[in-house]
Design an enzyme around this catalytic site. Sequence first.
Site, PDB file in Angstrom:
ATOM      1  N   HIS A  59      -3.822  -4.271   7.884  1.00 12.17           N
ATOM      2  CA  HIS A  59      -3.895  -3.169   8.833  1.00 12.17           C
ATOM      3  C   HIS A  59      -3.016  -3.397  10.043  1.00 12.17           C
ATOM      4  O   HIS A  59      -3.266  -4.304  10.833  1.00 12.17           O
ATOM      5  CB  HIS A  59      -5.317  -2.838   9.288  1.00 12.17           C
ATOM      6  N   GLU A 110     -11.106  -9.155   3.301  1.00 13.82           N
ATOM      7  CA  GLU A 110      -9.824  -8.761   3.874  1.00 13.82           C
ATOM      8  C   GLU A 110     -10.079  -8.558   5.360  1.00 13.82           C
ATOM      9  O   GLU A 110     -10.892  -7.703   5.756  1.00 13.82           O
ATOM     10  CB  GLU A 110      -9.281  -7.484   3.227  1.00 13.82           C
ATOM     11  N   THR A 160      -8.323   3.711   8.511  1.00 10.92           N
ATOM     12  CA  THR A 160      -9.581   2.951   8.514  1.00 10.92           C
ATOM     13  C   THR A 160      -9.737   2.229   9.852  1.00 10.92           C
ATOM     14  O   THR A 160      -8.970   1.333  10.175  1.00 10.92           O
ATOM     15  CB  THR A 160      -9.576   1.938   7.346  1.00 10.92           C
ATOM     16  N   HIS A 170      -5.571   3.572  -1.728  1.00 12.07           N
ATOM     17  CA  HIS A 170      -6.887   3.935  -1.201  1.00 12.07           C
ATOM     18  C   HIS A 170      -7.229   5.336  -1.691  1.00 12.07           C
ATOM     19  O   HIS A 170      -6.579   6.309  -1.290  1.00 12.07           O
ATOM     20  CB  HIS A 170      -6.835   3.888   0.336  1.00 12.07           C
ATOM     21  N   GLU A 210      -8.657   0.432  -2.991  1.00 15.19           N
ATOM     22  CA  GLU A 210      -9.524   0.509  -1.806  1.00 15.19           C
ATOM     23  C   GLU A 210     -10.423   1.729  -1.955  1.00 15.19           C
ATOM     24  O   GLU A 210      -9.951   2.816  -2.298  1.00 15.19           O
ATOM     25  CB  GLU A 210      -8.685   0.685  -0.542  1.00 15.19           C
ATOM     26  N   HIS A 225       0.966   6.248   1.756  1.00 18.89           N
ATOM     27  CA  HIS A 225       1.699   7.215   2.571  1.00 18.89           C
ATOM     28  C   HIS A 225       2.900   7.829   1.852  1.00 18.89           C
ATOM     29  O   HIS A 225       3.452   8.824   2.316  1.00 18.89           O
ATOM     30  CB  HIS A 225       2.027   6.631   3.936  1.00 18.89           C
ATOM     31  N   ARG A 233      -9.336   8.029  -1.148  1.00 21.85           N
ATOM     32  CA  ARG A 233     -10.299   8.498  -0.143  1.00 21.85           C
ATOM     33  C   ARG A 233     -11.196   9.591  -0.706  1.00 21.85           C
ATOM     34  O   ARG A 233     -10.790  10.330  -1.591  1.00 21.85           O
ATOM     35  CB  ARG A 233      -9.553   9.051   1.076  1.00 21.85           C
ATOM     36  N   ARG A 291      -7.009  12.845   0.556  1.00 23.81           N
ATOM     37  CA  ARG A 291      -5.922  13.349   1.405  1.00 23.81           C
ATOM     38  C   ARG A 291      -4.544  12.834   0.980  1.00 23.81           C
ATOM     39  O   ARG A 291      -3.544  13.419   1.314  1.00 23.81           O
ATOM     40  CB  ARG A 291      -6.179  13.025   2.874  1.00 23.81           C
ATOM     41  N   ASN A 306       0.854  -1.186   0.000  1.00 26.35           N
ATOM     42  CA  ASN A 306       0.000   0.000   0.000  1.00 26.35           C
ATOM     43  C   ASN A 306       0.896   1.244   0.000  1.00 26.35           C
ATOM     44  O   ASN A 306       1.664   1.453   0.951  1.00 26.35           O
ATOM     45  CB  ASN A 306      -0.895  -0.042   1.246  1.00 26.35           C
TER      46      ASN A 306
HETATM   47  N1  PXP Z   1      -5.863  -2.845   4.043  1.00 26.72           N
HETATM   48  C1  PXP Z   1      -6.816  -1.901   4.141  1.00 26.72           C
HETATM   49  C2  PXP Z   1      -8.178  -2.250   3.655  1.00 26.72           C
HETATM   50  C3  PXP Z   1      -6.526  -0.614   4.633  1.00 26.72           C
HETATM   51  O1  PXP Z   1      -7.501   0.317   4.714  1.00 26.72           O
HETATM   52  C4  PXP Z   1      -5.207  -0.325   5.021  1.00 26.72           C
HETATM   53  C5  PXP Z   1      -4.866   1.052   5.524  1.00 26.72           C
HETATM   54  O2  PXP Z   1      -5.002   1.975   4.506  1.00 26.72           O
HETATM   55  C6  PXP Z   1      -4.239  -1.319   4.903  1.00 26.72           C
HETATM   56  C7  PXP Z   1      -4.593  -2.584   4.422  1.00 26.72           C
HETATM   57  C8  PXP Z   1      -2.801  -1.087   5.255  1.00 26.72           C
HETATM   58  O3  PXP Z   1      -2.670  -0.838   6.615  1.00 26.72           O
HETATM   59  P1  PXP Z   1      -1.260  -0.358   7.162  1.00 26.72           P
HETATM   60  O4  PXP Z   1      -0.950   0.943   6.494  1.00 26.72           O
HETATM   61  O5  PXP Z   1      -1.490  -0.216   8.633  1.00 26.72           O
HETATM   62  O6  PXP Z   1      -0.261  -1.417   6.811  1.00 26.72           O
END
Ligand code: PXP
Length: 279
Positions: free
Chosen positions: A224, A177, A127, A69, A96, A36, A71, A75, A33
Amino acid sequence: MTKKGAPKKAASAVKSNQAKLPELPELARLGVNIDHLATLRQLRGTPYPDLVQAVRVVEDAGGDQITVHLREDRRHIQDDDVRAIRKKIRVPLNLEMAATPEMTRFAVQVKPDWICIVPEKRNEVTTEGGLDLKKGASRVAAVIRAAKKAKIRVSLFVEPSEQAMLQSAALEADAVELHTGRYCLAAQGSLGKKSKALERAEFMRIERAARLGRSLGLHVHAGHGFDLENVRPVAAIVDPATGRPLIAEFNIGHFLVCRAALVGMEQAVREMVAAIRAP
Ligand code: PXP
């Protein structure tokens, strides 16, 4: 659903799905992901870091999928990021998104390989929990219908609970998930004195939900809060029938971006030292 009725329902749902268990991969897949990285860019409005370049680095390093994601408040990831990544990506793209008509139109146009439907609250930092599939069933069902028509597979980001597995199977999602946030926080000792006990309880919840989800014919993914340590026990859960990892896919973001900043700092500093000393 009453607590009393749940096991009966689960047992009959399992029976009717036994013929169509999804194939498990030999090795679990890593979805990276990159939200960030976009957060860092949006903080300053700079043209860097280049997300398409980041996708290439992830692919070259053995990442199996890119997860972003989009959003509603934009953001971090922007619409154009998703379009640019879609054009250049070599591995599957997992988008996402909230279950809204706007996001559904966007997804059908851009055609990611997967959509992961997530709950979204405007002011949350991240989330916070799984989808409420009781209140949100019709909105989620509408996204699943549109995605199926567009040949996009759908996973639902849900709590690791029996109820969520049954509801996800009833909605005919391709995958769940499992939201592993509480387990991960507990494993990091972030839930106070009870962290150790909660880690065990949350782990059991994940394992039970994963087994039920699979028996209902769902692909099981997780995400997550994972770091390099708390991911190991979850990745070690195997399907007894095949010996393969029961959780086929892990979507991990925040830790990887933080780790990348640390392990990448040496090269970044060397490059900048060279730039100012030999301009
Ligand atoms: N899976 C989903 C559905 C999420 O919303 C997120 C956070 O954006 C993640 C995975 C990844 O989580 P993390 O950034 O804590 O590894």
